[in-house]
Enzyme design. Structure first.
Site: not given
Length: 616
Positions: A2, A27, A75, A101-102, A489, A493, A496, A512, A611
């Site tokens: 956050c 954030r 968040w 935050n946390g 990656e 992307k 996301e 497989h 982020k």
């Protein structure tokens, strides 16, 4: 995960707080709020939704005045996104406001104790419990000086299990903020007749370049003209004033529609920054100033464990290939969160290398601390100077990529790959890597910025391809050897920012099992540069083609064979095999970006993501 900003000074707090929230929205953006003190009057405004749609509109309709205030963009961890769960939260008396935050891990037991004492709660958050706990201790002290608020915060935090970056204000002290941190970043910004507390330097870079990065268990008492820092454990704190390396303009979007697009286009420069001063053609090696290990110590390394999370974990996989090929040192890549909680054997001469853009990733920081606890050297590659990982590592390398605001990492990923290549050359030259081979790699690295600029000229083509495939609901990304991690990656992307289900695989693994999912509606992005695995990869590509799967090939310029079997082509400049990951990353970033835009997604603030992951 956050954002926090606090202000105390002579100016109106509300506009500064709102500006800071906008700079911190990457954030956390479920909801946001402010608490402002005007003499002894505390006014709280908070609202569900993004900044401009929520709290900014509310503040315009219902303004607040005062020169001391705190603000938060959230968040969600405990409690769904809602007005009542938004921060700041008040204590039982309504005199104390807290932004946090946390995660308070023992919040439930603390809450039950407070309920038994008569406390009533309005939200579902752990933060409101913390606010009530601070208020409870403050009421017991019943003091009328700033120290009593600070000591109440200290008393409460001694009961807390978990992580926090927090800022507290109280109606009894209209010129004091108290901030504290453990495991969640917090900084003091030092201005002229004004000071700040923030979770991220982006929030305050427009106002000051002088900052203090708080350490774990630090508690700061801040007014408009002074600050005092103590530590919960020792009562004394190690305080160092640092200067921010970036400007307000660096953290602005500029002419680009999104931060992500801006940061993709910055990659020629960020690669150049990663290489600057580190290419030693005379010695056929790479130079680093911050590893803090002698040549003899580096030669004695028997094994390297790389710990990372998310995009950085994909970079670590490339790093494994690079270091093992060029330096002949065994490398193991670990998810940072797994490294912390399993008893991974570490031999005497094993070094841990952690990768983190922010330098605050909770899992990665925990991995670093675990390695150091066990007596092993821990090195880091980070982007943020002054971050916790940068300060606690035994040595490391800065990316110098500048602020990365877009939630989906782009330029930091490519910078990390560039630095890992340099590190592999450096370690290799201390062992058996020939000067000729090293020079080939250095010259290849030197050519990358121009080659990335050339790749960016394919933007219109990638935009066109994105519109063609934007309605697909499933994607495969395939590569082999050095490009396998880039397939992972590329899929990440796309997931996301566009919310399309995408899977990355080694091309050889398709047969497989996953090939059962291939059909005419499932596109495959196939990384098939003309490298040592080219013939093998082409055989894998033929298997997809035979099952009528649409193929988007990412191939080397001049490759006519791939063009015959792929629906669409994206071309890479020719380079060394081990540098293909850097070049191949760029068009995949643009492809994901344009698909997300075509689908109407919020590219810079994708749903459910933040982020910097500063909670476990």
């Amino acid at each position: 995960m956050c954002g926090i900003i606090g202000y105390v000074g002579k100016k109106a707090a509300s506009p500064i707080l709102l500006e800071g929230l906008r700079r911190l929205e990457y954030r956390g953006y479920d909801s946001a709020g402010v608490a402002v003190l005007d003499k002894a009057t505390l006014t709280v405004r908070k609202k569900l939704g993004k900044i401009d749609e929520g709290i900014a509109r509310l503040l315009k309709a219902e303004p607040v005045t005062g020169t001391l205030g705190i603000a938060h963009t959230r968040w969600a961890t405990h409690g769904v996104p809602s007005d009542k769960n938004s921060h700041p939260h008040l204590d039982a008396s309504g005199k104390i406001a807290v932004a946090h935050n946390g995660v308070i891990e023992n919040y439930d037991s603390l809450k039950q104790k407070l309920i038994q004492a008569g406390h009533k709660f309005k939200s579902d958050t752990d933060t409101e419990v913390l606010a009530h706990l601070i208020g409870d201790y403050y009421a017991k002290r019943a003091g009328k000086n700033g120290d009593s608020l600070t000591q109440a915060v200290c008393d409460a935090l001694r009961e807390v299990i978990g992580t926090y970056g927090l800022v507290v204000i109280c109606t009894d002290f209209p010129d004091i903020m108290v901030g504290a941190r453990r495991g969640s970043p917090l900084i003091i910004g030092i201005g002229k007749d004004e000071n700040f507390i923030a979770s991220d330097a982006n929030a305050i870079v427009a106002h000051t370049k002088k900052v203090i990065y708080l350490n774990d268990y630090d508690v700061a008492t801040v007014t408009g003209d002074r600050f005092d820092v103590q530590n919960l454990g020792t009562e004394t704190a190690n305080v160092q004033i640092s200067k921010l390396e970036f400007s307000q303009e660096d953290a602005a979007r500029g002419k680009h529609a999104h931060f992500m697009l801006k940061e993709i286009y910055e990659q020629p420069q960020t690669v150049l920054n990663a290489l600057r001063g580190r290419l030693d053609f005379e010695g056929a090696t790479a130079k680093f100033g911050g590893l803090n290990m002698t040549a003899a110590e580096l030669r004695n390394i028997d094994r390297i464990v790389i710990a990372a999370s998310g995009t950085s974990w994909h970079a670590a996989l490339v790093g494994e290939y690079l270091i093992e090929e060029l330096a002949q040192i065994p490398v193991e890549v670990e998810f940072a969160h797994e490294f912390c909680y399993r008893n991974c054997p570490l031999e005497k001469n094993t070094v841990l290398l952690v990768l983190s853009q922010s330098g605050e990733t909770a899992d990665t920081l925990a991995a670093l601390r675990e390695a150091k606890r066990r007596g092993h050297r821990a090195l880091a590659i980070v982007n943020v100077v002054g971050s916790t990982i940068a300060r606690e590592s035994d040595g490391g390398i800065y990316m110098h990529a500048g602020p990365e605001i877009g939630v989906a990492s782009t330029k930091a990923f490519v910078s990390t790959l560039s630095i890992l290549t340099l590190l592999a050359v450096h370690l290799g030259r201390l062992r058996h890597l020939s000067a000729k081979r090293a020079l080939d790699v250095l010259h290849g690295l030197e050519a990358l910025p121009k080659q990335i600029e050339k790749l960016l000229t394919q933007n219109d083509l990638l935009k066109k391809l994105a519109k063609k495939y934007a309605k697909a609901e499933d994607f495969f990304f395939l590569g082999r050897g050095y490009t396998f991690p880039i397939a992972l990656e590329g899929a990440l992307k796309l997931k996301e920012i566009s919310y399309i289900h995408a899977e990355g695989y080694s091309a050889a693994e398709m047969k497989h099992g996953p090939i059962a999912l291939i059909d005419a509606k499932t596109p495959t992005v196939f990384l098939v540069p003309q490298d040592a695995m080219y013939e093998k990869t082409m055989a894998n590509l033929a298997m997809i083609r035979a099952r009528k799967g649409p193929i988007i090939a990412v191939a080397t310029e001049g490759d006519k064979a791939t063009k015959k079997v792929a629906e669409d082509m994206i071309y890479l400049p020719k380079t060394l095999d081990l540098l293909n990951p850097i070049l191949a990353s760029v068009p995949l970033q643009l492809f994901a970006y344009h698909i997300a835009v075509a689908r109407g997604c919020d590219v810079d603030k994708p749903r459910n993501l933040a982020k910097s992951v500063t909670v476990e």
